[in-house]
Design a protein around this motif. Structure first.
Motif, PDB file in Angstrom:
ATOM      1  N   THR A  21       0.811  -1.225   0.000  1.00  0.00           N
ATOM      2  CA  THR A  21       0.000   0.000   0.000  1.00  0.00           C
ATOM      3  C   THR A  21       0.838   1.265   0.000  1.00  0.00           C
ATOM      4  N   ILE A  22       2.173   1.120  -0.063  1.00  0.00           N
ATOM      5  CA  ILE A  22       3.026   2.303   0.007  1.00  0.00           C
ATOM      6  C   ILE A  22       2.986   3.064  -1.309  1.00  0.00           C
ATOM      7  N   GLU A  23       3.315   4.342  -1.214  1.00  0.00           N
ATOM      8  CA  GLU A  23       3.373   5.207  -2.378  1.00  0.00           C
ATOM      9  C   GLU A  23       4.382   6.305  -2.099  1.00  0.00           C
ATOM     10  N   SER A  40       1.846   5.701   3.107  1.00  0.00           N
ATOM     11  CA  SER A  40       0.781   4.749   2.833  1.00  0.00           C
ATOM     12  C   SER A  40      -0.532   5.321   3.341  1.00  0.00           C
ATOM     13  N   LYS A  41      -1.625   4.869   2.743  1.00  0.00           N
ATOM     14  CA  LYS A  41      -2.939   5.273   3.236  1.00  0.00           C
ATOM     15  C   LYS A  41      -3.179   4.765   4.654  1.00  0.00           C
ATOM     16  N   GLY A 209      -7.924  18.366  11.011  1.00  0.00           N
ATOM     17  CA  GLY A 209      -6.556  18.127  10.609  1.00  0.00           C
ATOM     18  C   GLY A 209      -6.324  16.695  10.188  1.00  0.00           C
ATOM     19  N   ALA A 210      -5.227  16.469   9.490  1.00  0.00           N
ATOM     20  CA  ALA A 210      -4.845  15.132   9.050  1.00  0.00           C
ATOM     21  C   ALA A 210      -3.361  14.930   9.342  1.00  0.00           C
ATOM     22  N   MET A 211      -3.029  13.810   9.977  1.00  0.00           N
ATOM     23  CA  MET A 211      -1.639  13.485  10.275  1.00  0.00           C
ATOM     24  C   MET A 211      -1.224  12.295   9.432  1.00  0.00           C
ATOM     25  N   SER A 212      -0.046  12.368   8.859  1.00  0.00           N
ATOM     26  CA  SER A 212       0.490  11.256   8.076  1.00  0.00           C
ATOM     27  C   SER A 212       1.951  11.038   8.429  1.00  0.00           C
ATOM     28  N   ILE A 213       2.402   9.793   8.270  1.00  0.00           N
ATOM     29  CA  ILE A 213       3.781   9.412   8.560  1.00  0.00           C
ATOM     30  C   ILE A 213       4.473   9.039   7.260  1.00  0.00           C
ATOM     31  N   HIS A 214       5.688   9.503   7.081  1.00  0.00           N
ATOM     32  CA  HIS A 214       6.488   9.251   5.887  1.00  0.00           C
ATOM     33  C   HIS A 214       7.843   8.705   6.334  1.00  0.00           C
ATOM     34  N   PHE A 215       8.414   7.814   5.548  1.00  0.00           N
ATOM     35  CA  PHE A 215       9.666   7.180   5.973  1.00  0.00           C
ATOM     36  C   PHE A 215      10.570   6.924   4.778  1.00  0.00           C
ATOM     37  N   LEU A 216      11.853   6.859   5.066  1.00  0.00           N
ATOM     38  CA  LEU A 216      12.881   6.595   4.058  1.00  0.00           C
ATOM     39  C   LEU A 216      13.551   5.271   4.421  1.00  0.00           C
TER      40      LEU A 216
END
Length: 613
Positions: A21-23, A40-41, A209-216
């Protein structure tokens, strides 16, 4: 238990692995370090009621307190803050007036921030470098990390919170070159980012508000553990945001800070010393334990108290433990300590091994004393403490052991660790030992007793008139009115939910004051203040629900030792407090019929400790 609104239920995700599900992360596609940021969603939650200010306050608080989100961590030491608001460990030490070692100061300045990440449509507002400190250095190593805070480009203000609408971005970059360098407690990623989008509503403070997590990631493979960790981080941040209050200003950086904890000595110094003591003594003490009680509770609790005392004495006297061997401290002589009601003797053993002169006594000899070296056993005495006012009117009676009346040497530091009957007596015995220069002390209250030694629950302290809220039917409680003596009352219905509610309420400010424990702590402080002590209350970092410490005389002693290198000039001598102490004793004993009756009760109880010996 029903799921809280807007809290992600990990059992009801998309059903697909995170890798499917990652993008790519739109917010981090164009940076000057490297591409490959993903999201990801399933790492996104909307409909959140938190303003950007709340999210900012929450994440800034977590910068120095990662232990809230990871049980493997003690804390994070701030090494650099571009705004200069979060203090480094040595800035804290200087604020407390403590000795700063050259080796530690050098290690703090060796770490530099990672190269700045330029993010499209965002301006960098703040850079913080921190060091994650693990609880167990045997298993995990510390990790340095650079944290970047961004706000939307084009903001006219330099503040991160320039607008109520917009986006906040927080990027965390660990100082590692490959995944093999990453400690267990950190997600297996080269970078981690939180993005918060907020749209204000028609009313002030409203919006969504909307919180999202992003990773490398280090590789294209997404481990299951990383998936669980990222979902847990998202849930934890939302949960913490619910308990974070918006502030009029964020410049003070005290959001969520407990003002009664780490207010006498810095957190990092106590935890560093505790870690060293634990590695040095814990295994040996647990292996040699001969008492019927569980060794882990008593050993680690006393190690924690010893760590606090070592750092407290460093602050007061400028003395360090023998392991540090600081040459500049050789000329300063520690005045000594006495641990009243020392129990198993572990605390006395640790302090003696660390190079501090002193000893302890208890009404009964403990089996654990036999596991200590001979020179330590010589400092552990089986003696009954009979306060001098009681000895004067009653005498020792028929006792099978020697008695103490508190004739401690001048400047001795008194330790009263869960001493029960001696808790309220602690400031009194400290003053009677040297009436013209009352001794400093640390009292850690536990069970509540009157001066006669009988179980007694003190009434809650009276509130100031401007704070008291009483209806016409309420009455002001009399200080001399007897209360229930039950120390740990249990609910009659066996309702665990009600019991948890009582325990949680005791942790609040009002609940603590109204509890037996809070009232005992307040009474000990009130008596010390009445004698003339400058009294401080601090919540100790010990594995016990009875973790409040009352410190008396610290500031006066610290000033005298700094100015005169331990001398006791006549200018520091205060008027004799003997008469004032006797008046307090007579007043407190009046509820039991007077000082003679209280003295008889005390001696009978003392004799009961040795009945049949």
């Amino acid at each position: 238990m029903p799921k809280q609104k807007n809290m992600r239920d990990l059992s009801k995700l998309s059903g697909k692995p995170l890798a499917e599900t990652i993008e790519p992360s739109p917010a981090l596609l164009n940076n000057d370090i490297e591409s490959g940021w993903l999201t990801s969603k399933d790492l996104w939650e909307d409909g959140l009621p938190f303003t950007p200010e709340i999210i900012y306050n929450m994440l800034v608080f977590l910068l120095a307190n990662p232990n809230i989100t990871s049980t493997h961590l003690f804390r994070a030491d701030i090494l650099f803050d571009s705004l200069g608001l979060l203090k480094t460990p040595h800035e804290n030490e200087r604020e407390f007036g403590m000795y700063v070692s050259g080796d530690d100061r050098a290690s703090e300045t060796q770490t530099t921030a990672k190269p700045v990440i330029k993010v499209q449509d965002f301006d960098l507002k703040r850079t913080v470098v921190r060091r994650l400190v693990p609880r167990n250095p045997k298993l995990d190593k510390h990790l340095d990390q650079t944290c970047y805070f961004y706000s939307p480009r084009g903001s006219l203000s330099s503040s991160l919170l320039a607008a109520t609408d917009g986006r906040l971005l927080f990027v965390y970059v660990p100082h590692v070159e490959s995944h093999v360098e990453m400690p267990f407690y950190h997600p297996m990623v080269k970078g981690l980012a939180y993005l918060y989008d907020f749209k204000s509503g028609p009313e002030s403070g409203s919006g969504s508000g909307a919180m999202s997590i992003h990773f490398l990631p280090f590789s294209k493979d997404i481990p299951n553990r990383l998936e669980r960790t990222l979902h847990s981080i998202l849930n934890t941040n939302i949960r913490l945001a619910r308990s974070t209050k918006p502030q009029l200003t964020v410049s003070t950086e005290i959001v969520g800070r407990n003002k009664s904890k780490d207010n006498i000595v810095p957190q990092h110094s106590v935890q560093n010393t505790y870690t060293r003591l634990k590695l040095q003594y814990a295994d040996h003490l647990c292996e040699k334990w001969v008492e019927e009680t569980e060794p882990a509770k008593h050993v680690f609790e006393d190690l924690s108290i010893a760590a606090f005392l070592i750092e407290l004495w460093r602050n007061m006297y400028g003395v360090a433990p023998s392991a540090e061997k600081a040459q500049e401290e050789d000329k300063i002589v520690f005045p000594g300590f006495i641990d009243v009601a020392c129990g198993n003797g572990v605390l006395v053993y640790i302090l003696l091994m660390e190079g501090y002169e002193g000893g302890g006594f208890d009404a009964r000899r403990r089996k654990s004393w036999s596991i200590f070296p001979a020179n330590v056993q010589e400092r552990l005495l089986e003696r009954i403490y009979i306060p001098k006012p009681f000895m004067d009117v009653h005498g020792p009676g028929e006792l099978s052991v020697e008695t103490y009346t508190g004739d401690f040497p001048r400047d001795t530091f008194i330790i009263s660790n869960h001493a029960d009957e001696l808790t309220v007596w602690t400031p009194l015995m400290a003053a009677l030992a040297c009436p013209t220069s009352p001794l400093p002390f640390l009292a850690i209250p536990c069970c509540s007793h009157s001066l006669s030694g009988s179980r007694y629950r003190y009434p809650p302290p009276k509130k100031p008139l401007n704070e008291a809220k009483r209806d016409s039917s309420s009455k002001i409680q009399d200080d001399n009115k007897d209360e229930s003596v039950e120390q740990n009352p249990q609910p009659a219905s066996g309702d665990l939910k009600a019991l948890r509610a009582v325990k949680n309420n005791e942790k609040t400010k009002d609940g603590l004051q109204n509890s037996m424990y809070g009232s005992l702590t307040a009474k000990t402080m009130a008596i010390a203040k009445e004698i003339g002590y400058s009294v401080e209350k601090t919540q100790l970092r010990i594995p016990s629900t009875r973790d409040m410490g009352v410190v008396g005389g610290r500031q006066m002693v610290a000033q005298r030792w700094r100015n005169k290198s331990g001398d006791s000039p006549e200018s520091t001598i205060i008027p004799d407090v003997t008469q004032g102490v006797l008046e307090i004793v007579e007043r407190e004993c009046s509820r039991e019929g007077g000082i003679k009756i209280a003295a008889r009760i005390w001696c009978e109880r003392a004799n009961g400790h040795h009945k049949g010996k």
